[in-house]
Scaffold this active site. Structure first.
Site: not given
Ligand code: DX5
Ligand code: ZN
Length: 220
Positions: A6, A29, A31, A33, A62, A64, A134, A140, A172
């Site tokens: 990610s 990956h 993210d 948001m 992903h 969100m 998750m 975050f 994740d």
């Molecule tokens: C969090 C994200 C993750 C995040 C993972 O909401 O969906 O993909 O970036 O980061 P780490 O591996 O640092 O937990």
């Molecule tokens: Zn993610």
């Protein structure tokens, strides 16, 4: 055993260069948001479309975001990503959405927040190519892995086995050299790792190390 780094915690001014630092990753990956489904805001379709040009690796989005039924098909049709993950908590019609995604020729994936159980969805998982579990509250990077999700990973693997379908389980959040073995032993086979990869001096070597630890733990 697949590692999908990610890029959430990298320098956003260097997104393309950061993706090129992990050539041996099995996918990237991304993210997305919207500051509503989660209390954080990242980037949207135009940035994903630009990033699509910097690598030939599979991209895994992903989402969100709220109103997944409306937006996930748009990302499927226009982003160039191979896998689109919507959150079940943000979808009013997950079966219809999964079918729509597959019709758009992407892998359909469904995400579950840590406290969302898999059991209500047991009969519909055959509509999916991947389930994202998750292991932190979404929003975050660099949060602490929640061990309480391990039994859900085991139960999900069991449900998949009983269904007879080929469905990947992606974990994740907080995946690292300390936690990846437990996830793999529980039945996960795709691992998102943000800080564990990008905090390393050599992110590509970190990908290889994580993959090795996951393979040892599952005995495959
Ligand atoms: C969090 C994200 C993750 C995040 C993972 O909401 O969906 O993909 O970036 O980061 P780490 O591996 O640092 O937990
Ligand atoms: Zn993610």
């Amino acid at each position: 055993m697949k590692i999908t780094p990610s890029i959430l915690n990298v320098d956003f001014a260097e997104l393309g260069a950061e993706i090129r630092r992990v050539p041996s990753a099995d996918g990237i990956h991304l993210d997305i948001m919207d500051n509503h489904f989660v209390p954080n805001l990242t980037f949207g379709l135009p940035v994903v479309q630009s990033l699509r040009k910097v690598s030939t690796q599979p991209y895994d989005l992903h989402l969100m975001i709220e109103d997944a039924d409306r937006w996930a098909p748009v990302y499927a049709a226009e982003s160039g990503a191979e896998t689109i993950t919507f959150h079940v908590e943000a979808s009013k019609a997950p079966i219809r959405l999964a079918r729509e995604l597959r019709k758009l020729k992407v892998r359909a994936a469904m995400g579950l927040k840590p406290a969302t159980p898999i059991e209500p969805y047991a009969d519909m998982i055959v509509e999916l190519d991947q389930i994202l579990i998750m292991s932190v509250e979404p929003g975050f990077g660099a949060q602490k892995f929640l061990d309480v999700v391990l039994p859900k990973i085991r139960r999900t693997r069991e449900i998949i086995r009983n269904s007879g379908a080929q469905i990947a389980i992606q974990v994740d959040g907080g995946v690292s050299v300390e936690t990846i073995g437990r996830c793999a032993a529980a039945g996960a086979d795709v691992f998102v790792a943000g800080s564990a990869v990008y905090a390393a001096t050599d992110p590509d070597a970190a990908v290889a190390e994580l993959r090795k630890l996951a393979s040892i733990a599952c005995g495959c």
